[in-house]
Design a protein around this motif. Structure first.
Motif, short mmCIF file in Angstrom:
data_model
loop_
_atom_site.label_atom_id
_atom_site.label_comp_id
_atom_site.label_asym_id
_atom_site.label_seq_id
_atom_site.Cartn_x
_atom_site.Cartn_y
_atom_site.Cartn_z
N ILE A 219 -2.96 -36.27 -36.08
CA ILE A 219 -1.74 -36.75 -36.69
C ILE A 219 -0.68 -35.67 -36.73
O ILE A 219 0.51 -35.92 -36.59
N TYR A 220 -1.14 -34.40 -36.87
CA TYR A 220 -0.23 -33.27 -36.87
C TYR A 220 0.48 -33.14 -35.54
O TYR A 220 1.67 -32.87 -35.48
N ILE B 36 1.15 -35.53 -33.47
CA ILE B 36 2.14 -36.60 -33.39
C ILE B 36 3.44 -36.18 -34.08
O ILE B 36 4.53 -36.28 -33.53
N MET B 37 3.30 -35.64 -35.30
CA MET B 37 4.49 -35.25 -36.07
C MET B 37 5.23 -34.08 -35.42
O MET B 37 6.45 -34.06 -35.35
N VAL B 38 4.47 -33.08 -34.95
CA VAL B 38 5.09 -31.86 -34.41
C VAL B 38 5.81 -32.16 -33.08
O VAL B 38 6.93 -31.70 -32.87
N LEU C 268 4.54 -37.98 -29.53
CA LEU C 268 5.68 -38.84 -29.91
C LEU C 268 6.98 -38.13 -29.56
O LEU C 268 8.02 -38.39 -30.14
N THR D 240 -2.01 -27.74 -32.59
CA THR D 240 -2.23 -28.69 -33.70
C THR D 240 -3.02 -29.88 -33.19
O THR D 240 -3.17 -30.08 -31.98
N ALA E 45 8.57 -43.54 -28.17
CA ALA E 45 7.70 -44.58 -28.70
C ALA E 45 7.51 -45.69 -27.67
O ALA E 45 6.42 -46.27 -27.56
N VAL F 193 -1.74 -37.73 -28.52
CA VAL F 193 -0.68 -38.73 -28.63
C VAL F 193 0.64 -38.03 -28.93
O VAL F 193 0.88 -37.57 -30.04
N MET G 243 7.09 -34.96 -32.22
CA MET G 243 8.29 -35.73 -32.55
C MET G 243 9.39 -34.80 -33.07
O MET G 243 10.55 -34.93 -32.69
N ALA G 244 9.00 -33.85 -33.92
CA ALA G 244 10.00 -32.94 -34.48
C ALA G 244 10.65 -32.09 -33.39
O ALA G 244 11.88 -31.93 -33.36
N PHE G 245 9.84 -31.56 -32.47
CA PHE G 245 10.40 -30.73 -31.40
C PHE G 245 11.32 -31.54 -30.48
O PHE G 245 12.37 -31.07 -30.07
N GLN H 109 -2.15 -38.93 -23.40
CA GLN H 109 -2.61 -39.89 -24.42
C GLN H 109 -3.96 -40.51 -24.07
O GLN H 109 -4.87 -40.52 -24.90
N ILE I 37 4.74 -44.69 -25.36
CA ILE I 37 3.43 -44.90 -25.99
C ILE I 37 3.06 -46.37 -25.92
O ILE I 37 1.95 -46.75 -25.56
#
Lengths: 287, 335
Positions: free
Chosen positions: B119-120, B122-124, B66, B116, B256, B64, B126-128, B58, B259
């Motif tokens: 923002i992508y 961050i989302m990816v 998540l 990626t 989170a 970053v 988190m999903a994994f 980070q 972070i």
């Protein structure tokens, strides 16, 4: 799988996909137009479900509750935008992640204070109870068709709003080039407030119509948020059309996965996401 | 991710002195504080290692994540699987094995997510991480939602000689402190190595780094894997200390929190991550211990205070505590 049960699963997956679309559309609109990532989007879904529960007990009608709840959520969205989010449009994504993570905490605790920590059920209205026969032995619940119907009407409305109206033209102009739109006399601040409230309302309405079949429980927001992220990642961020197609795809994979490959069901959607990332790291319909 | 203009990588003298004092305080603490507080400080040190591992991504590389808790949890679970129900297991091979497990998981997930950006990413991530969460949550054979117990702490015996006993609370405390110091020294050394400079370059301008001939994908994947491995070290210690692992360890809230710790302290120099982890855990315990006033149990609603505090920090102190302290020190040292 015989044809009638295939048909039922197909209808289920379309219904789930459309519900996911309502949520992902708001998430991707808010990001695409204002550049804000909103982790608290799932909390709006939860808020909707709790609103449906208390308003339908209070007003005695779920449909009336949905109308009143939608109006309330617009007011809530406008207030939230005015109080907090408008200060974060130009800030780092990291700051936005933190802000909205703090909001998740606040919303969860407010939910606990206002509504408690119990699981609740919401009754399906008299009119929408029952089911429609598909064959002699199989039938499909009316309420799920109603859900799909509401989602389709709202999706169409959203499409017409953005592509056919003056307001939609201004929204697109603001997303395309903020400074240019502003110097042409478009009130960007107002546009942002409207789009944010619209995103909040879409998520809240999704929560309200889903309440009777998913029941109402704490932390229901975070599960839905992650599915939204998966939809947005597959579809490509900022693309509403991408969100629609990928939401339907995710609905299909998730629903049929649970029937055909129950051992792998939890993983399938993520495997789909990983495959898309390998093929197109920016999603299928990146704008 | 925009880079901070005024870089805190090189710590001001005042801050270095404060860190040295902090280290002395940590060494002396078990002799001064009660057992209860020593265990709490040990937990803070474990979380500080976790936060430093995230700071490599980070603060240094500008990624970053998540989903960093996934690697924290995997290693804790690895210890749980390796420890038999009725006896302890050797520290010297289970620790590397658990860390390696986390590194391997980070390598595989990193292969997908590192391509990626912003923002992508961050989302990816988190999903994994959520996928990993549900693998453990949904499978009874992996402990399910109840988690697993680790009845015995790892055994430090080496060829018949036992240098220390982790069942002893004070030994465990010092073992954790040694890990904390080692990880900090390693990461500081790494930060100023060619590899660390390349990572910092990627944060500032990845396109330029690629144009200069750096294979940024490889660098980012290596950073992601290393960060996963160090998170694994923290997870192993966590599992050993608490004697219990559950899926929450890999959940979205844990990621989170990491972070938040990094931000709260200040990013990019690892000292901030340590300060942030201590401050965050301390605040949590303060909020949870708030008294009952007029029949209202204020401490019960700690999530509300935590949320309001986080929002206030982002609004008013975006560069964290060390950022605030750094500004103070610089004003004093300035002309």
């Amino acid at each position: 799988m015989d044809f009638p049960s295939f048909l039922i699963q197909l209808l289920n997956s379309v219904q789930y996909g459309l519900l996911l679309f309502m949520l992902a559309a708001g998430l991707t609109l808010i990001f695409g137009i204002m550049g804000v990532v909103n982790l608290a989007h799932g909390s709006f879904y939860m808020l909707g479900a709790y609103l449906a529960w208390s308003l339908s007990t209070l007003l005695g009608s779920l449909v009336l509750a949905i109308v009143v709840g939608a109006a309330l959520s617009v007011v809530f969205g406008l207030a939230l935008e005015w109080l907090l989010f408008r200060h974060f449009y130009q800030r780092d994504h990291l700051d936005q992640v933190l802000l909205t993570f703090g909001l998740i905490y606040i919303f969860e605790e407010m939910r606990s204070i206002l509504w408690g920590d119990d699981v609740h059920g919401v009754k399906i209205p008299e009119l929408l109870r029952g089911s429609i026969p598909l064959t002699d032995t199989l039938s499909y619940p009316v309420y799920r068709l109603f859900m799909s119907g509401v989602c389709i009407v709202l999706a169409l409305g959203l499409y017409l709003l953005i592509s056919r109206t003056r307001l939609g033209m201004k929204i697109r102009a603001g997303a395309f080039n903020r400074d240019m739109a502003e110097s042409l006399g478009i009130n960007i601040k107002l546009i942002h407030a409207v789009v944010f409230a619209l995103g909040v309302a879409l998520a809240t309405v999704a929560g309200m119509i889903a309440a009777p079949i998913s029941s109402v429980y704490p932390n229901m927001g975070s599960q839905v948020l992650i599915m939204c992220f998966v939809v947005v990642v597959i579809g490509g961020i900022g693309s509403v059309r991408g969100a629609l197609i990928s939401a339907l795809l995710v609905g299909l994979v998730d629903t049929f996965g649970k029937v055909l490959l129950p051992q792998l069901a939890g993983m399938l959607v993520y495997m789909l996401m990983a495959a898309v990332l390998l093929w197109k790291p920016e999603g299928l319909f990146k704008q | 991710m925009s880079a901070p203009k005024n870089n805190l990588e090189t710590l001001p003298r005042g801050l270095q002195a404060a860190l040295a004092l902090g280290l002395i305080a940590l060494v002396a603490f078990p002799f001064v504080g009660s057992d209860f507080y020593a265990q709490m400080v040990a937990r803070m040190m474990i979380l500080a290692i976790f936060a430093m591992s995230l700071d490599l991504l980070q603060g240094v590389t500008g990624l970053v994540s998540l989903g960093h808790a996934a690697f924290f949890g995997i290693s804790g679970y690895a210890l749980a699987f390796m420890t038999p129900a009725g006896e302890s297991v050797a520290l010297w091979w289970t620790l590397p094995a658990a860390v390696l497990g986390s590194a391997l998981a980070a390598l595989v997930i990193g292969f997908f997510v590192v391509r990626t950006q912003g923002i992508y990413f961050i989302m990816v991530t988190m999903a994994f991480a959520q996928m990993v969460f549900y693998v453990f949550f949904d499978n009874r054979s992996l402990g399910g939602s109840d988690g697993l117990y680790i009845n015995f702490k790892p055994d430090a015996t080496l060829f018949g000689w036992a240098p220390f006993d982790l069942e002893d609370k004070r030994s465990f405390y010092y073992f954790t402190l040694a890990c904390l110091v080692a990880v900090y020294a390693f990461l500081r050394r790494l930060l100023f190595s060619p590899f660390g400079r390349a990572l910092a370059g990627i944060r500032v301008n990845e396109h330029r780094m690629r144009a200069m001939g750096f294979g940024t994908f490889g660098y980012k994947l290596a950073a992601f894997t290393l960060a996963g491995a160090l998170a694994g070290l923290a997870g192993y210690l966590w599992g050993a200390q608490t004697g219990y692992v559950n899926p929450e360890l890999m959940g979205f809230h844990m990621s989170a929190h990491a972070i938040m710790m990094v931000i709260l302290g200040g990013m990019g120099n690892f000292a901030g991550a340590i300060v942030g982890a201590f401050a965050f855990e301390y605040l949590l315990s303060v909020f949870k211990d708030l008294p009952t006033v007029g029949g209202v149990h204020i401490g019960k609603h700690w999530q509300l205070w935590m949320g309001l505090f986080i929002v206030a920090i982002v609004m008013f102190a975006p560069r964290g505590l060390l950022g605030l302290a750094g500004r103070l020190f610089q004003r004093k040292e300035g002309p």
